[in-house]
Scaffold this motif. Sequence first.
Motif, PDB file in Angstrom:
ATOM      1  N   ASP A 114      12.499   8.484   9.970  1.00  0.00           N
ATOM      2  CA  ASP A 114      12.294   9.407  11.081  1.00  0.00           C
ATOM      3  C   ASP A 114      11.165  10.399  10.817  1.00  0.00           C
ATOM      4  N   ARG A 115      11.038  10.861   9.569  1.00  0.00           N
ATOM      5  CA  ARG A 115      10.000  11.849   9.245  1.00  0.00           C
ATOM      6  C   ARG A 115       8.651  11.208   8.981  1.00  0.00           C
ATOM      7  N   PHE A 116       8.660  10.043   8.328  1.00  0.00           N
ATOM      8  CA  PHE A 116       7.409   9.373   7.973  1.00  0.00           C
ATOM      9  C   PHE A 116       7.477   7.895   8.372  1.00  0.00           C
ATOM     10  N   PRO A 117       7.445   7.598   9.669  1.00  0.00           N
ATOM     11  CA  PRO A 117       7.554   6.207  10.120  1.00  0.00           C
ATOM     12  C   PRO A 117       6.441   5.305   9.582  1.00  0.00           C
ATOM     13  N   GLU A 118       5.307   5.905   9.200  1.00  0.00           N
ATOM     14  CA  GLU A 118       4.204   5.106   8.683  1.00  0.00           C
ATOM     15  C   GLU A 118       4.551   4.445   7.354  1.00  0.00           C
ATOM     16  N   LEU A 119       5.503   5.014   6.624  1.00  0.00           N
ATOM     17  CA  LEU A 119       5.934   4.393   5.369  1.00  0.00           C
ATOM     18  C   LEU A 119       6.660   3.075   5.658  1.00  0.00           C
ATOM     19  N   CYS A 120       7.519   3.099   6.659  1.00  0.00           N
ATOM     20  CA  CYS A 120       8.213   1.876   7.067  1.00  0.00           C
ATOM     21  C   CYS A 120       7.220   0.839   7.573  1.00  0.00           C
ATOM     22  N   GLU A 121       6.227   1.315   8.313  1.00  0.00           N
ATOM     23  CA  GLU A 121       5.213   0.396   8.840  1.00  0.00           C
ATOM     24  C   GLU A 121       4.457  -0.277   7.706  1.00  0.00           C
ATOM     25  N   ALA A 122       4.101   0.502   6.684  1.00  0.00           N
ATOM     26  CA  ALA A 122       3.371  -0.053   5.544  1.00  0.00           C
ATOM     27  C   ALA A 122       4.207  -1.095   4.818  1.00  0.00           C
ATOM     28  N   TYR A 123       5.478  -0.762   4.590  1.00  0.00           N
ATOM     29  CA  TYR A 123       6.362  -1.693   3.885  1.00  0.00           C
ATOM     30  C   TYR A 123       6.595  -2.960   4.716  1.00  0.00           C
ATOM     31  N   TYR A 124       6.800  -2.784   6.002  1.00  0.00           N
ATOM     32  CA  TYR A 124       7.035  -3.937   6.882  1.00  0.00           C
ATOM     33  C   TYR A 124       5.842  -4.894   6.889  1.00  0.00           C
ATOM     34  N   LYS A 125       4.642  -4.332   6.981  1.00  0.00           N
ATOM     35  CA  LYS A 125       3.454  -5.177   7.087  1.00  0.00           C
ATOM     36  C   LYS A 125       3.167  -5.952   5.809  1.00  0.00           C
ATOM     37  N   CYS A 126       3.298  -5.284   4.660  1.00  0.00           N
ATOM     38  CA  CYS A 126       2.959  -5.974   3.414  1.00  0.00           C
ATOM     39  C   CYS A 126       4.147  -6.735   2.852  1.00  0.00           C
ATOM     40  N   GLY A 127       5.368  -6.446   3.340  1.00  0.00           N
ATOM     41  CA  GLY A 127       6.554  -7.138   2.864  1.00  0.00           C
ATOM     42  C   GLY A 127       7.011  -8.218   3.827  1.00  0.00           C
ATOM     43  N   PRO A 128       7.949  -7.906   4.727  1.00  0.00           N
ATOM     44  CA  PRO A 128       8.477  -8.923   5.649  1.00  0.00           C
ATOM     45  C   PRO A 128       7.423  -9.641   6.489  1.00  0.00           C
ATOM     46  N   LEU A 129       6.475  -8.901   7.057  1.00  0.00           N
ATOM     47  CA  LEU A 129       5.485  -9.540   7.922  1.00  0.00           C
ATOM     48  C   LEU A 129       4.546 -10.444   7.129  1.00  0.00           C
ATOM     49  N   ASN A 130       4.121  -9.995   5.949  1.00  0.00           N
ATOM     50  CA  ASN A 130       3.270 -10.829   5.111  1.00  0.00           C
ATOM     51  C   ASN A 130       4.013 -12.094   4.690  1.00  0.00           C
ATOM     52  N   GLY A 131       5.290 -11.950   4.310  1.00  0.00           N
ATOM     53  CA  GLY A 131       6.094 -13.116   3.948  1.00  0.00           C
ATOM     54  C   GLY A 131       6.235 -14.074   5.119  1.00  0.00           C
ATOM     55  N   HIS A 132       6.383 -13.509   6.314  1.00  0.00           N
ATOM     56  CA  HIS A 132       6.476 -14.328   7.527  1.00  0.00           C
ATOM     57  C   HIS A 132       5.199 -15.144   7.733  1.00  0.00           C
ATOM     58  N   HIS A 133       4.050 -14.516   7.553  1.00  0.00           N
ATOM     59  CA  HIS A 133       2.777 -15.225   7.711  1.00  0.00           C
ATOM     60  C   HIS A 133       2.637 -16.333   6.671  1.00  0.00           C
ATOM     61  N   GLN A 134       3.046 -16.042   5.428  1.00  0.00           N
ATOM     62  CA  GLN A 134       2.922 -17.028   4.354  1.00  0.00           C
ATOM     63  C   GLN A 134       3.782 -18.260   4.620  1.00  0.00           C
ATOM     64  N   ILE A 135       5.034 -18.046   5.038  1.00  0.00           N
ATOM     65  CA  ILE A 135       5.920 -19.190   5.273  1.00  0.00           C
ATOM     66  C   ILE A 135       5.495 -19.947   6.528  1.00  0.00           C
ATOM     67  N   THR A 136       4.936 -19.235   7.508  1.00  0.00           N
ATOM     68  CA  THR A 136       4.438 -19.908   8.708  1.00  0.00           C
ATOM     69  C   THR A 136       3.321 -20.886   8.356  1.00  0.00           C
ATOM     70  N   LEU A 137       2.423 -20.487   7.455  1.00  0.00           N
ATOM     71  CA  LEU A 137       1.348 -21.374   7.013  1.00  0.00           C
ATOM     72  C   LEU A 137       1.914 -22.620   6.340  1.00  0.00           C
ATOM     73  N   GLN A 138       2.950 -22.433   5.524  1.00  0.00           N
ATOM     74  CA  GLN A 138       3.579 -23.577   4.861  1.00  0.00           C
ATOM     75  C   GLN A 138       4.236 -24.509   5.876  1.00  0.00           C
ATOM     76  N   PHE A 139       4.879 -23.947   6.874  1.00  0.00           N
ATOM     77  CA  PHE A 139       5.530 -24.754   7.903  1.00  0.00           C
ATOM     78  C   PHE A 139       4.499 -25.536   8.729  1.00  0.00           C
TER      79      PHE A 139
END
Length: 205
Positions: free
Chosen positions: A117-142
Amino acid sequence: MSVPISLLKKGRKVQQVLEGAREIFLRDGFEGASVDDIAKAANVSKATLYSYFSDKRQLFAEVVTTECDRMSSNIVAQLDDSLPIRDRLLLAAKGAALLLLSDFSQRMFRICLAERDRFPELCEAYYKCGPLNGHHQITLQFQKAVEAGELKIDDMETAAWQFAELCKARVFVLANFGVQTEFSDAEIDTIATAAVDTFLARYGA
């Protein structure tokens, strides 16, 4: 305003700062981490630290990005296209589970949620380099597996997210609530095998 996901900075001093920041963030969280403690852990002056990073949020984002990139690269490096699709998926599933259950990932996940709630940009950073990056990587494999006739997937986006969720069934919730903090190789193998068998039952060619 979003924190840059990658600063693309290199050099010994920068690595010292990142290693020191990693240590302090994992120990004290985001709010509790002081720039003084980070500089001390990194064995650099505050002036040197600020010459590379404008503030603590930017430093946090870079620590998360650097570590997530390293862990995901290690997983991708194991995926040999010459292996049967089931073997490749098992390697990906085990790698994903181990990454999500790692001490770094668990601590950073909790830090981001605590500061959402105080620093939403931290969640955004983690989401992009973590879950979203993993999503892109597995999509390429698929995509490669579909082109090779190993998988039949109409909705690649949905399939990739489903695979990620299967890889953390039960264990992710247990870890998040602190009910169980360590998992045996046998437990990881069971989760990964079930994830792959379920996925192939739906998307196997």
